[in-house]
Motif scaffolding. Structure first.
Motif, PDB file in Angstrom:
ATOM      1  N   MET A 152      50.623 -86.751 -13.336  1.00 41.25           N
ATOM      2  CA  MET A 152      51.196 -85.418 -13.345  1.00 41.25           C
ATOM      3  C   MET A 152      50.642 -84.682 -12.127  1.00 41.25           C
ATOM      4  O   MET A 152      49.460 -84.800 -11.819  1.00 41.25           O
ATOM      5  N   ASN A 153      51.504 -83.912 -11.461  1.00 45.01           N
ATOM      6  CA  ASN A 153      50.970 -83.172 -10.315  1.00 45.01           C
ATOM      7  C   ASN A 153      50.174 -81.962 -10.791  1.00 45.01           C
ATOM      8  O   ASN A 153      50.245 -81.563 -11.946  1.00 45.01           O
ATOM      9  N   LEU A 154      49.378 -81.424  -9.885  1.00 38.61           N
ATOM     10  CA  LEU A 154      48.464 -80.339 -10.236  1.00 38.61           C
ATOM     11  C   LEU A 154      49.211 -79.124 -10.762  1.00 38.61           C
ATOM     12  O   LEU A 154      48.775 -78.500 -11.735  1.00 38.61           O
ATOM     13  N   GLN A 155      50.326 -78.778 -10.161  1.00 36.85           N
ATOM     14  CA  GLN A 155      51.079 -77.605 -10.616  1.00 36.85           C
ATOM     15  C   GLN A 155      51.555 -77.786 -12.050  1.00 36.85           C
ATOM     16  O   GLN A 155      51.433 -76.882 -12.882  1.00 36.85           O
ATOM     17  N   ALA A 156      52.076 -78.965 -12.379  1.00 35.24           N
ATOM     18  CA  ALA A 156      52.552 -79.235 -13.740  1.00 35.24           C
ATOM     19  C   ALA A 156      51.386 -79.184 -14.737  1.00 35.24           C
ATOM     20  O   ALA A 156      51.534 -78.662 -15.843  1.00 35.24           O
ATOM     21  N   ALA A 157      50.228 -79.705 -14.342  1.00 36.43           N
ATOM     22  CA  ALA A 157      49.051 -79.669 -15.224  1.00 36.43           C
ATOM     23  C   ALA A 157      48.603 -78.231 -15.468  1.00 36.43           C
ATOM     24  O   ALA A 157      48.278 -77.855 -16.599  1.00 36.43           O
TER      25      ALA A 157
ATOM     26  N   ARG B 132      38.208 -81.005  -0.086  1.00 37.08           N
ATOM     27  CA  ARG B 132      39.437 -80.390   0.415  1.00 37.08           C
ATOM     28  C   ARG B 132      39.989 -79.373  -0.583  1.00 37.08           C
ATOM     29  O   ARG B 132      39.866 -79.540  -1.794  1.00 37.08           O
ATOM     30  N   MET B 133      40.590 -78.322  -0.048  1.00 35.32           N
ATOM     31  CA  MET B 133      41.197 -77.289  -0.879  1.00 35.32           C
ATOM     32  C   MET B 133      42.609 -77.720  -1.275  1.00 35.32           C
ATOM     33  O   MET B 133      43.306 -78.356  -0.487  1.00 35.32           O
ATOM     34  N   GLN B 134      43.027 -77.357  -2.472  1.00 33.14           N
ATOM     35  CA  GLN B 134      44.365 -77.667  -2.949  1.00 33.14           C
ATOM     36  C   GLN B 134      45.259 -76.461  -2.681  1.00 33.14           C
ATOM     37  O   GLN B 134      45.384 -75.571  -3.519  1.00 33.14           O
TER      38      GLN B 134
ATOM     39  N   LEU C  28      48.732 -76.442  -1.663  1.00 31.61           N
ATOM     40  CA  LEU C  28      50.045 -76.595  -2.278  1.00 31.61           C
ATOM     41  C   LEU C  28      49.886 -77.516  -3.485  1.00 31.61           C
ATOM     42  O   LEU C  28      49.827 -78.739  -3.346  1.00 31.61           O
ATOM     43  N   ASP C  29      49.772 -76.925  -4.664  1.00 34.41           N
ATOM     44  CA  ASP C  29      49.437 -77.670  -5.883  1.00 34.41           C
ATOM     45  C   ASP C  29      50.378 -78.826  -6.177  1.00 34.41           C
ATOM     46  O   ASP C  29      49.968 -79.840  -6.734  1.00 34.41           O
ATOM     47  N   ALA C  30      51.649 -78.710  -5.797  1.00 34.05           N
ATOM     48  CA  ALA C  30      52.626 -79.761  -6.079  1.00 34.05           C
ATOM     49  C   ALA C  30      52.369 -81.023  -5.258  1.00 34.05           C
ATOM     50  O   ALA C  30      52.933 -82.080  -5.565  1.00 34.05           O
ATOM     51  N   ASN C  31      51.511 -80.961  -4.227  1.00 30.87           N
ATOM     52  CA  ASN C  31      51.208 -82.124  -3.386  1.00 30.87           C
ATOM     53  C   ASN C  31      49.992 -82.912  -3.863  1.00 30.87           C
ATOM     54  O   ASN C  31      49.562 -83.838  -3.190  1.00 30.87           O
ATOM     55  N   TRP C  32      49.441 -82.531  -4.997  1.00 31.50           N
ATOM     56  CA  TRP C  32      48.247 -83.182  -5.531  1.00 31.50           C
ATOM     57  C   TRP C  32      48.538 -83.739  -6.913  1.00 31.50           C
ATOM     58  O   TRP C  32      49.294 -83.156  -7.686  1.00 31.50           O
ATOM     59  N   ILE C  33      47.929 -84.870  -7.236  1.00 30.76           N
ATOM     60  CA  ILE C  33      48.110 -85.493  -8.546  1.00 30.76           C
ATOM     61  C   ILE C  33      46.768 -85.531  -9.278  1.00 30.76           C
ATOM     62  O   ILE C  33      45.726 -85.802  -8.675  1.00 30.76           O
ATOM     63  N   VAL C  34      46.804 -85.226 -10.566  1.00 26.58           N
ATOM     64  CA  VAL C  34      45.591 -85.209 -11.385  1.00 26.58           C
ATOM     65  C   VAL C  34      45.219 -86.651 -11.742  1.00 26.58           C
ATOM     66  O   VAL C  34      46.047 -87.399 -12.251  1.00 26.58           O
ATOM     67  N   VAL C  35      43.955 -87.029 -11.465  1.00 28.75           N
ATOM     68  CA  VAL C  35      43.477 -88.371 -11.782  1.00 28.75           C
ATOM     69  C   VAL C  35      42.412 -88.356 -12.880  1.00 28.75           C
ATOM     70  O   VAL C  35      42.082 -89.395 -13.429  1.00 28.75           O
ATOM     71  N   ALA C  36      41.875 -87.186 -13.179  1.00 30.37           N
ATOM     72  CA  ALA C  36      40.889 -87.060 -14.250  1.00 30.37           C
ATOM     73  C   ALA C  36      40.778 -85.590 -14.638  1.00 30.37           C
ATOM     74  O   ALA C  36      41.201 -84.712 -13.880  1.00 30.37           O
TER      75      ALA C  36
ATOM     76  N   VAL D 271      41.628 -84.144  -8.557  1.00 31.77           N
ATOM     77  CA  VAL D 271      42.914 -84.463  -7.945  1.00 31.77           C
ATOM     78  C   VAL D 271      42.763 -85.211  -6.617  1.00 31.77           C
ATOM     79  O   VAL D 271      41.724 -85.139  -5.970  1.00 31.77           O
ATOM     80  N   VAL D 272      43.829 -85.936  -6.261  1.00 30.05           N
ATOM     81  CA  VAL D 272      43.967 -86.533  -4.930  1.00 30.05           C
ATOM     82  C   VAL D 272      45.357 -86.174  -4.439  1.00 30.05           C
ATOM     83  O   VAL D 272      46.249 -85.847  -5.231  1.00 30.05           O
ATOM     84  N   LYS D 273      45.565 -86.231  -3.124  1.00 29.35           N
ATOM     85  CA  LYS D 273      46.897 -85.982  -2.585  1.00 29.35           C
ATOM     86  C   LYS D 273      47.832 -87.090  -3.039  1.00 29.35           C
ATOM     87  O   LYS D 273      47.436 -88.256  -3.136  1.00 29.35           O
ATOM     88  N   ILE D 274      49.071 -86.736  -3.317  1.00 27.73           N
ATOM     89  CA  ILE D 274      50.070 -87.719  -3.723  1.00 27.73           C
ATOM     90  C   ILE D 274      50.176 -88.778  -2.636  1.00 27.73           C
ATOM     91  O   ILE D 274      50.236 -88.470  -1.446  1.00 27.73           O
ATOM     92  N   GLY D 275      50.141 -90.037  -3.041  1.00 26.13           N
ATOM     93  CA  GLY D 275      50.241 -91.156  -2.117  1.00 26.13           C
ATOM     94  C   GLY D 275      48.899 -91.728  -1.689  1.00 26.13           C
ATOM     95  O   GLY D 275      48.841 -92.818  -1.133  1.00 26.13           O
ATOM     96  N   GLU D 276      47.807 -91.022  -1.961  1.00 31.48           N
ATOM     97  CA  GLU D 276      46.479 -91.534  -1.628  1.00 31.48           C
ATOM     98  C   GLU D 276      45.982 -92.473  -2.722  1.00 31.48           C
ATOM     99  O   GLU D 276      46.325 -92.305  -3.875  1.00 31.48           O
TER     100      GLU D 276
END
Length: 67
Positions: free
Chosen positions: A1-6, A28-30, A32-40, A58-63
């Motif tokens: 789930m991306n950070l914004q959705a979380a 790193r600062m987040q 644009l929340d939609a560009n980050w995905i929650v991993v924990a 979070v990590v950037k989407i695609g990382e």
């Protein structure tokens, strides 16, 4: 789930302030929340929380991520 959705899910539960952190440890600062995905997250899913209790890692989407 991306950070914004979380964050939206947390707010649906009545908590308006949550925190996020770069799971890579680079600090790193987040911006644009939609560009980050929650991993924990802390605390674990299902635990009742108050303002500021939720910390989303979070990590950037695609990382590659550490989880």
């Amino acid at each position: 789930m991306n950070l914004q959705a979380a964050q939206n899910k947390i707010q649906e539960g009545g908590v308006w302030y949550s925190r996020s952190t770069d799971a890579t440890g680079k600090g790193r600062m987040q911006v644009l929340d939609a560009n980050w995905i929650v991993v924990a997250q802390t605390p674990a899913p299902g635990v009742l929380i108050g303002e500021g209790d939720a910390v989303l890692s979070v990590v950037k989407i695609g990382e590659r991520n550490p989880c």
